[in-house]
Every structure is written in C-alpha cells, then in structure tokens.
Design an enzyme around this catalytic site. Structure first.
Site, PDB file in Angstrom:
ATOM      1  N   HIS A  27       0.846  -1.187   0.000  1.00 44.60           N
ATOM      2  CA  HIS A  27       0.000   0.000   0.000  1.00 44.60           C
ATOM      3  C   HIS A  27       0.885   1.242   0.000  1.00 44.60           C
ATOM      4  O   HIS A  27       2.107   1.150   0.112  1.00 44.60           O
ATOM      5  CB  HIS A  27      -0.982  -0.001   1.194  1.00 44.60           C
ATOM      6  CG  HIS A  27      -0.376   0.375   2.510  1.00 44.60           C
ATOM      7  ND1 HIS A  27      -1.118   0.788   3.594  1.00 44.60           N
ATOM      8  CD2 HIS A  27       0.916   0.405   2.933  1.00 44.60           C
ATOM      9  CE1 HIS A  27      -0.325   1.051   4.613  1.00 44.60           C
ATOM     10  NE2 HIS A  27       0.904   0.818   4.246  1.00 44.60           N
ATOM     11  N   CYS A  37       5.824   6.868   3.849  1.00 45.78           N
ATOM     12  CA  CYS A  37       4.669   5.992   3.565  1.00 45.78           C
ATOM     13  C   CYS A  37       3.970   6.372   2.264  1.00 45.78           C
ATOM     14  O   CYS A  37       3.065   5.662   1.803  1.00 45.78           O
ATOM     15  CB  CYS A  37       3.673   6.014   4.718  1.00 45.78           C
ATOM     16  SG  CYS A  37       4.321   5.229   6.198  1.00 45.78           S
ATOM     17  N   HIS A  41       5.016   0.304  -0.467  1.00 48.74           N
ATOM     18  CA  HIS A  41       5.790  -0.621   0.372  1.00 48.74           C
ATOM     19  C   HIS A  41       4.852  -1.719   0.857  1.00 48.74           C
ATOM     20  O   HIS A  41       3.637  -1.608   0.738  1.00 48.74           O
ATOM     21  CB  HIS A  41       6.430   0.128   1.554  1.00 48.74           C
ATOM     22  CG  HIS A  41       5.425   0.775   2.449  1.00 48.74           C
ATOM     23  ND1 HIS A  41       4.792   1.974   2.152  1.00 48.74           N
ATOM     24  CD2 HIS A  41       4.884   0.357   3.616  1.00 48.74           C
ATOM     25  CE1 HIS A  41       3.939   2.269   3.113  1.00 48.74           C
ATOM     26  NE2 HIS A  41       3.964   1.300   4.021  1.00 48.74           N
ATOM     27  N   HIS A  43       3.570  -4.915   3.688  1.00 50.48           N
ATOM     28  CA  HIS A  43       3.469  -5.370   5.073  1.00 50.48           C
ATOM     29  C   HIS A  43       2.974  -6.810   5.066  1.00 50.48           C
ATOM     30  O   HIS A  43       2.269  -7.228   4.143  1.00 50.48           O
ATOM     31  CB  HIS A  43       2.433  -4.558   5.860  1.00 50.48           C
ATOM     32  CG  HIS A  43       2.781  -3.125   6.039  1.00 50.48           C
ATOM     33  ND1 HIS A  43       3.758  -2.701   6.909  1.00 50.48           N
ATOM     34  CD2 HIS A  43       2.278  -2.003   5.463  1.00 50.48           C
ATOM     35  CE1 HIS A  43       3.832  -1.378   6.869  1.00 50.48           C
ATOM     36  NE2 HIS A  43       2.947  -0.927   5.981  1.00 50.48           N
ATOM     37  N   HIS A  78      -1.550 -10.484  -1.430  1.00 51.61           N
ATOM     38  CA  HIS A  78      -0.747 -10.238  -2.631  1.00 51.61           C
ATOM     39  C   HIS A  78      -1.430  -9.248  -3.580  1.00 51.61           C
ATOM     40  O   HIS A  78      -1.469  -9.459  -4.798  1.00 51.61           O
ATOM     41  CB  HIS A  78      -0.387 -11.548  -3.349  1.00 51.61           C
ATOM     42  CG  HIS A  78       0.672 -12.319  -2.613  1.00 51.61           C
ATOM     43  ND1 HIS A  78       0.420 -12.984  -1.426  1.00 51.61           N
ATOM     44  CD2 HIS A  78       1.989 -12.477  -2.862  1.00 51.61           C
ATOM     45  CE1 HIS A  78       1.541 -13.544  -0.992  1.00 51.61           C
ATOM     46  NE2 HIS A  78       2.510 -13.236  -1.832  1.00 51.61           N
ATOM     47  N   GLU A 125      -0.128  -4.128  11.687  1.00 52.41           N
ATOM     48  CA  GLU A 125       0.562  -3.780  10.447  1.00 52.41           C
ATOM     49  C   GLU A 125       2.059  -4.035  10.547  1.00 52.41           C
ATOM     50  O   GLU A 125       2.700  -4.414   9.568  1.00 52.41           O
ATOM     51  CB  GLU A 125       0.294  -2.312  10.091  1.00 52.41           C
ATOM     52  CG  GLU A 125       0.769  -1.942   8.702  1.00 52.41           C
ATOM     53  CD  GLU A 125       0.426  -0.510   8.335  1.00 52.41           C
ATOM     54  OE1 GLU A 125      -0.624  -0.297   7.729  1.00 52.41           O
ATOM     55  OE2 GLU A 125       1.219   0.389   8.660  1.00 52.41           O
TER      56      GLU A 125
HETATM   57 ZN   LIG Z   1       2.522   0.912   5.407  1.00 55.16          ZN
END
Ligand SMILES: [Zn+2]
Length: 141
Positions: A27, A37, A41, A43, A78, A125
């Site tokens: 995201h 952010c 990237h 998670h 994914h 997260e």
């Molecule tokens: Zn993030």
C-alpha cells in the site's frame, strides 16, 4: 507469531469465534504528510476477527472459518490495497483497513440465518503497531 494476546471485546453472546490470518500486501498513503509511507511498500498484516452469536447453523458452526478467510485474505493477499474499490477514496491506513474488513465481514454475516455478528477486528501492520476496530453499539442483547 500468529499466536498472540488480543484485546477482548465485551459481549453477552454464548459463542465467540476468533479467526487469525496473515495477509501479505502493498500500500501507500497518498498524502504529503505521510512521509516515506507515500511510497509503495509492503506489510505482512496479522488480522484477527472476533465473531459472536447465540445460534449455530446446521453444521454446528457459528460461521465457517473458511468463509471468513475467503472474505478477507482472498480479497487482499498479494494485492496493492490502494487498487481495491473500497480504497478508491479512502487511504489504506491501518484504521481504515480494520474498519473496511469489519464492513466486509459484517455484510457477509448478515446473510446467515443464525445471525452471527462481528465484534472486533484487530489489524497488526508491523511488529510494533496495531489497530482494533469495534462497531459502536448500544448493547448486544
Ligand atoms: Zn505501510
């Protein structure tokens, strides 16, 4: 790592079911104040759903664990979360992820004859950051 202590929602239901799942997804937060952010990237999200109810279905299930996994994991795993229709006008923050997962799960549960309900969505997260979403309700009677 999927075993962990979760906050416990108050309720008066006879049955409480919890489903853990992991979702690997990317995201970005499209806002200048989001700092790094803003860049795409990934998670590994650890998600826990808490479902409550007083009645079981004919299989003896409050809700099929597999149906919960399909509703959340299969939708987001994914993927680039920003491309999901639910995030076309919402930033995919941990808070909005938890709220959106609640809405998707609750919509699914409302179709079941035995009427289970989603009491809590926990979304971790990162190893040090998580959000808990609980719907505002007057009572669970
Ligand atoms: Zn993030």
């Amino acid at each position: 790592m999927i075993q962990q202590i979760y906050p416990t929602p108050y309720h008066g239901f006879k049955y409480e079911l919890n489903k853990d799942m992991q979702v690997a997804a990317a995201h970005y937060i499209d806002h200048p104040q989001a700092g790094k952010c803003q860049h795409i990237h990934g998670h590994t999200y650890f998600i826990n759903l808490t479902i409550g109810g007083d009645h079981l279905d004919e299989l003896g299930f409050l809700v099929d664990f597999k149906a919960l996994k399909q509703t959340v994991h299969d939708r987001f795993d994914h993927t680039l979360i920003n491309e999901d229709e639910r995030f076309s006008s919402n930033p995919p923050s941990t808070e909005k992820m938890a709220e959106t997962i609640y809405e998707l799960v609750e919509t699914k549960l409302q179709k079941l004859d035995n009427r289970p309900t989603c009491l809590q969505v926990f979304v971790r997260e990162t190893p040090t950051s998580y959000v808990t979403f609980r719907p505002k309700r007057q009572s669970y009677e």
